[in-house]
Scaffold this active site. Structure first.
Site, PDB file in Angstrom:
ATOM      1  N   GLY A   1       0.845   4.162  14.030  1.00 40.80           N
ATOM      2  CA  GLY A   1       2.397   2.598  13.844  1.00 40.80           C
ATOM      3  C   GLY A   1       1.329   2.069  15.038  1.00 40.80           C
TER       4      GLY A   1
ATOM      5  CE  LYS B   1      -1.636   3.211   2.133  1.00 35.88           C
ATOM      6  NZ  LYS B   1      -1.410   4.837   1.742  1.00 35.88           N
TER       7      LYS B   1
ATOM      8  CB  CYS C   1      12.513   8.008   9.866  1.00 38.22           C
ATOM      9  SG  CYS C   1      13.535   7.032   8.616  1.00 38.22           S
TER      10      CYS C   1
ATOM     11  CD  GLU D   1       9.471  12.435  12.270  1.00 35.26           C
ATOM     12  OE1 GLU D   1       8.028  12.242  12.529  1.00 35.26           O
ATOM     13  OE2 GLU D   1      10.160  11.417  11.968  1.00 35.26           O
TER      14      GLU D   1
ATOM     15  CD  GLU E   1      12.447   3.663   9.849  1.00 29.82           C
ATOM     16  OE1 GLU E   1      11.898   4.365  10.239  1.00 29.82           O
ATOM     17  OE2 GLU E   1      11.854   4.138   8.370  1.00 29.82           O
TER      18      GLU E   1
ATOM     19  N   GLY F   1       5.983   4.532   9.131  1.00 27.63           N
ATOM     20  CA  GLY F   1       4.957   6.356   9.272  1.00 27.63           C
ATOM     21  C   GLY F   1       5.318   6.487  10.210  1.00 27.63           C
ATOM     22  CB  SER F   2       2.707   9.352  11.925  1.00 30.16           C
ATOM     23  OG  SER F   2       1.599   8.864  11.731  1.00 30.16           O
ATOM     24  CB  THR F   3       5.718   8.365  16.366  1.00 29.91           C
ATOM     25  OG1 THR F   3       6.985   8.130  15.626  1.00 29.91           O
ATOM     26  CG2 THR F   3       4.586   7.398  17.714  1.00 29.91           C
ATOM     27  CD  GLU F   4      -1.552  10.924  15.132  1.00 27.74           C
ATOM     28  OE1 GLU F   4      -1.440  12.064  14.522  1.00 27.74           O
ATOM     29  OE2 GLU F   4      -2.805  10.736  15.094  1.00 27.74           O
TER      30      GLU F   4
HETATM   31  P1  NAI Z   1       0.933   8.294   7.978  1.00 26.44           P
HETATM   32  O1  NAI Z   1       1.730   8.119   9.330  1.00 26.44           O
HETATM   33  O2  NAI Z   1      -0.658   9.091   7.901  1.00 26.44           O
HETATM   34  O3  NAI Z   1       1.576   7.801   6.571  1.00 26.44           O
HETATM   35  C1  NAI Z   1       2.178   7.464   6.105  1.00 26.44           C
HETATM   36  C2  NAI Z   1       1.274   5.191   5.005  1.00 26.44           C
HETATM   37  O4  NAI Z   1       0.282   5.033   6.820  1.00 26.44           O
HETATM   38  C3  NAI Z   1       0.544   6.338   4.231  1.00 26.44           C
HETATM   39  O5  NAI Z   1       0.771   5.101   3.743  1.00 26.44           O
HETATM   40  C4  NAI Z   1      -0.609   6.142   4.894  1.00 26.44           C
HETATM   41  O6  NAI Z   1      -1.623   6.493   3.852  1.00 26.44           O
HETATM   42  C5  NAI Z   1      -0.800   5.225   5.924  1.00 26.44           C
HETATM   43  N1  NAI Z   1      -1.582   5.071   6.965  1.00 26.44           N
HETATM   44  C6  NAI Z   1      -2.506   6.180   7.464  1.00 26.44           C
HETATM   45  N2  NAI Z   1      -3.191   6.515   7.932  1.00 26.44           N
HETATM   46  C7  NAI Z   1      -3.001   4.294   8.428  1.00 26.44           C
HETATM   47  C8  NAI Z   1      -4.102   3.587   9.131  1.00 26.44           C
HETATM   48  N3  NAI Z   1      -4.965   4.507   9.784  1.00 26.44           N
HETATM   49  N4  NAI Z   1      -3.338   2.585   9.034  1.00 26.44           N
HETATM   50  C9  NAI Z   1      -2.743   2.179   7.814  1.00 26.44           C
HETATM   51  N5  NAI Z   1      -2.254   2.680   7.417  1.00 26.44           N
HETATM   52  C10 NAI Z   1      -2.199   4.115   7.503  1.00 26.44           C
HETATM   53  O7  NAI Z   1       1.857   9.588   7.847  1.00 26.44           O
HETATM   54  P2  NAI Z   1       1.264  11.481   7.089  1.00 26.44           P
HETATM   55  O8  NAI Z   1       0.244  11.948   7.403  1.00 26.44           O
HETATM   56  O9  NAI Z   1       1.266  11.351   5.840  1.00 26.44           O
HETATM   57  O10 NAI Z   1       2.870  12.612   7.840  1.00 26.44           O
HETATM   58  C11 NAI Z   1       2.345  12.714   9.261  1.00 26.44           C
HETATM   59  C12 NAI Z   1       3.819  13.061  10.111  1.00 26.44           C
HETATM   60  O11 NAI Z   1       4.587  11.711  10.059  1.00 26.44           O
HETATM   61  C13 NAI Z   1       4.691  13.871   9.466  1.00 26.44           C
HETATM   62  O12 NAI Z   1       4.729  14.747   8.978  1.00 26.44           O
HETATM   63  C14 NAI Z   1       6.367  12.907   9.389  1.00 26.44           C
HETATM   64  O13 NAI Z   1       6.313  13.949  11.112  1.00 26.44           O
HETATM   65  C15 NAI Z   1       5.534  11.267  10.057  1.00 26.44           C
HETATM   66  N6  NAI Z   1       6.195  10.739   9.097  1.00 26.44           N
HETATM   67  C16 NAI Z   1       7.453  10.351   9.440  1.00 26.44           C
HETATM   68  C17 NAI Z   1       7.368   8.450   8.312  1.00 26.44           C
HETATM   69  C18 NAI Z   1       8.756   8.155   9.176  1.00 26.44           C
HETATM   70  O14 NAI Z   1       9.876   7.597   8.179  1.00 26.44           O
HETATM   71  N7  NAI Z   1       9.181   8.331   9.947  1.00 26.44           N
HETATM   72  C19 NAI Z   1       7.156   9.188   6.920  1.00 26.44           C
HETATM   73  C20 NAI Z   1       6.299   9.262   7.188  1.00 26.44           C
HETATM   74  C21 NAI Z   1       5.495  10.288   7.727  1.00 26.44           C
END
Ligand code: NAI
Ligand code: MG
Length: 478
Positions: free
Chosen positions: A241, A184, A292, A389, A258, A236-239
Site C-alpha cells: 500500500g 487484478k 484485516c 500482523e 485498505e 492488501g499489505s501495508t508495505e
Molecule cells: P500483498 O499486499 O503483496 O498482496 C495483495 C495484492 O496486491 C495481491 O493481488 C498482489 O498480487 C498485489 N500486489 C503485490 N505487490 C504489488 C505491487 N507492488 N503493486 C501492486 N500490487 C501488488 O500481500 P501478500 O504478500 O499476499 O501478503 C503479505 C502479508 O500482507 C500477509 O501476511 C498479511 O499480513 C498482509 N495482508 C493483509 C491483507 C489485508 O486485507 N489487510 C490482505 C493480504 C495480505
C-alpha cells in the site's frame, strides 16, 4: 470435556472448473500476449486446480484500453437506471450460483465452506444489490447543486482473503457510479474473480466495462504504473500500500487503501463472558485469522484474565480443523505455504520472547497447509506478536487494570482499522469506543458487515471507505 464425533459431511456441489482460464478483456477470453500461465492450487490438498493466463504489462495495457473504450463508448452514456439493471443481474447471478461460488472460493483459498457459503458469497451479492439500488439515485448522495460524475477507469487490486467479496466491494460501487473496472485478483485465489468474469459475460455487460486480469505483484504494479487509470483501489499489505501511495503521489490518480491491522479486542470484567468468548473466537479464528480487521490483540481486564484464559482453552479444544469443504469444519487451510511460513516464524518469535503458547489439541492433515487455533498469554507490548500482523489463527493476550490503560494499550499501534469492546456498562462502551483510534469499533459483537455500513481505517491501515454512501464518494469526481 466430551466432544461429539461427527461423520464427514463434505459439500456435494462441484463447481464447473475449466482446465484453463484466459484473461477477460474487452468482453472476451484472451490468451496472455506472451502466452505465460500460472497454476492455482487447493491449499488444503496442494492439488492443482487450473492453469491461468498470467497478465504482463502488455496485457495490462490492453485491459486498461478496453476499460477506457468501454467507459467512453457505452457505460458513461448509459442511463443510470439501465446501469442498475446490469448490476442487479450480476447480483442475481451470484445468488443463483452461490453454492458453486462458495465451493470454488473454499477450494481455491482454504476458507471453511460454512464461511464462504454463509458469509463471503451472500455478502458479495448483497454489495451488488445495494449499489445497484444507488445507480439512479446518486443525486441524493451529493451535496445540493452538485452533479454526480464518474471518475473513468478504476484499477482494483484485491488480496487472497475474501477474494470475491473484496472484488465486489470495489466493482459494485465503481459500476454504480458509472466507472469501468480492471480487476487484478491475487495470485493464489483467481478462480472466483474468473467466475465473476463469466457472470459479467452472461449478464451481457458491454465489452470493456469489467476486465479481469490475473497475475501477481508485478501485474498489480504494472496496473498502478500504467498511468491510464483514474483511480486505484487496493486491499492488501501495508508495505505494498505504501509503495502504491508513493508511486501515485502527485499524479492526480485517486486512491483508496485498505491495509493491515492489529485490532484491539477489549474484554472488561463486567462483560457477559460467555458471549465475549464467542466474540473473541469469531474475532480471531474466522477465516483462519486471514482477516484485516481480525481481533488479534486481546486486552483482558486483569481480574478476569485467568477465567478468560481457562474458558478460551476449553473453547478452542472444540474447534474442528480439517477439510475446508466439510461443513463441520471451523478452521480450514492456511492460504499458502508462504503464509504458513510467515505465521510459523512469528509464533516462534513469540515463544523466544517468553510468551506462553496454547494450541487446540488436534492432528494436522498430512497434506496441505494447516495451523492450529492458538493463543499466547504473557504477551508484552514490545513483543513482535503484539505489534505485527500475523494474519493467521494466533491471538495475543495482554492485560489491563483500568479503562484508561485499556485505551492506551489499544491505541499503541501504528494501525487503526477495527476494535472491539465487551462490557455490560453502556456508558463505558460509548466512551471507550470514542477514545479508540480505529475506523470501525464493534460493541458487544465483532465482525459485523453490511453493505450499507462504511468500512475502512486510518494511519497504517489506509484511507478511504468501502460500503455505504461513503463508499460512493470514492468513485465520484469532486
Ligand atoms: P500483498 O499486499 O503483496 O498482496 C495483495 C495484492 O496486491 C495481491 O493481488 C498482489 O498480487 C498485489 N500486489 C503485490 N505487490 C504489488 C505491487 N507492488 N503493486 C501492486 N500490487 C501488488 O500481500 P501478500 O504478500 O499476499 O501478503 C503479505 C502479508 O500482507 C500477509 O501476511 C498479511 O499480513 C498482509 N495482508 C493483509 C491483507 C489485508 O486485507 N489487510 C490482505 C493480504 C495480505
Ligand atoms: Mg489457490
Amino acid at each position: 470435556m466430551t466432544t461429539f464425533e461427527y461423520a464427514p459431511a463434505p459439500e456435494s456441489v462441484r463447481p464447473h472448473l475449466r482446465e484453463r482460464y484466459g484473461l477477460f478483456i474487452d468482453g472476451a477470453w484472451q490468451a496472455a500476449q506472451d502466452g505465460r500461465t500460472f497454476e492455482t492450487i487447493d491449499p488444503a490438498t496442494e492439488a492443482r486446480l487450473a492453469e491461468i493466463a498470467y497478465a504482463s504489462a502488455a496485457d495490462v495495457d490492453r485491459a486498461v484500453r478496453a476499460a477506457r473504450k468501454g467507459y467512453e463508448k457505452y457505460w458513461r452514456k448509459l442511463k443510470p437506471a439501465d446501469r442498475a439493471k446490469y448490476i442487479f443481474r450480476i447480483a442475481r447471478a451470484i445468488t443463483e450460483r452461490g453454492r458453486e461460488l462458495a465451493v470454488l472460493e473454499t477450494m481455491d483459498g482454504g476458507t471453511p465452506i460454512k464461511e464462504s457459503r454463509d458469509f463471503d458469497i451472500p455478502t458479495a451479492a448483497a454489495h451488488f444489490f445495494y449499489y445497484a439500488g444507488w445507480a439512479d439515485k446518486l443525486e441524493w448522495a451529493m451535496r445540493a447543486g452538485r452533479t454526480p460524475e464518474p471518475l473513468g477507469v478504476c484499477g482494483a487490486i484485491v488480496p487472497w482473503n475474501f477474494p470475491l467479496l473484496m472484488a465486489a466491494w470495489k466493482i459494485a460501487p465503481a459500476l454504480a457510479c458509472g466507472n469501468t473496472v480492471v480487476l487484478k485478483p491475487a495470485e493464489t485465489t483467481p478462480l472466483t474473480a474468473l467466475a465473476l468474469a463469466q457472470i459479467v459475460q452472461e449478464a451481457d455487460l458491454p465489452p470493456g466495462v469489467v476486465n479481469v486480469i490475473p497475475g501477481d505483484g508485478a501485474t498489480g504494479a504494472a496496473l498502478v504504473e500504467h498511468g491510464g487509470c483514474d483511480k486505484i483501489a487496493f486491499t492488501g499489505s501495508t508495505e505494498v500500500g505504501k509503495t502504491i501511495a508513493r508511486r501515485l503521489a502527485g499524479s492526480g490518480t485517486r486512491l483508496t487503501l485498505e491495509l493491515g491491522g492489529k485490532a484491539a479486542h477489549i474484554v472488561f470484567a463486567d462483560a457477559p463472558l460467555d458471549q465475549a468468548i464467542e466474540g473473541v473466537v469469531n474475532g480471531i479464528y474466522f477465516n483462519q485469522g486471514h482477516v484485516c480487521c481480525a481481533g488479534s490483540r486481546l486486552l483482558v481486564e486483569e481480574r478476569v484474565h485467568d477465567e478468560v484464559v481457562a474458558r478460551l482453552t476449553e473453547r478452542i479444544a472444540t474447534l474442528r480443523l480439517g477439510d475446508p469443504l466439510d461443513k463441520n469444519t471451523d478452521i480450514g487451510a492456511i492460504n499458502s505455504r508462504a503464509q504458513l511460513e510467515k505465521i510459523d516464524e512469528l509464533v516462534r518469535s513469540g515463544i523466544a520472547d517468553g510468551a506462553e503458547l496454547v494450541q487446540q489439541p488436534c492432528t494436522l492433515p498430512e497434506r496441505g497447509f494447516f495451523f492450529p487455533a492458538s493463543f499466547f498469554t504473557g504477551v508484552q507490548q514490545s513483543h513482535r506478536i503484539a505489534r505485527e500482523e500475523i494474519f493467521g489463527p494466533v491471538l495475543s493476550i495482554l492485560t489491563f487494570r483500568t479503562p484508561d490503560e485499556a485505551i492506551e494499550k489499544a491505541n499503541n499501534t501504528p494501525y487503526g482499522l477495527s476494535a472491539g469492546i465487551w462490557t455490560d456498562t453502556g456508558s463505558k462502551n460509548m466512551w471507550v469506543a470514542q477514545a479508540l483510534r480505529a475506523g470501525v469499533v464493534w460493541c458487544n459483537t465483532f465482525n459485523q458487515f453490511d453493505p450499507a455500513s462504511p468500512f475502512g481505517g486510518y494511519r497504517e491501515s489506509g484511507f478511504g471507505r468501502e460500503g455505504g454512501v461513503h463508499g460512493l464518494y470514492e468513485y465520484l469526481a469532486g
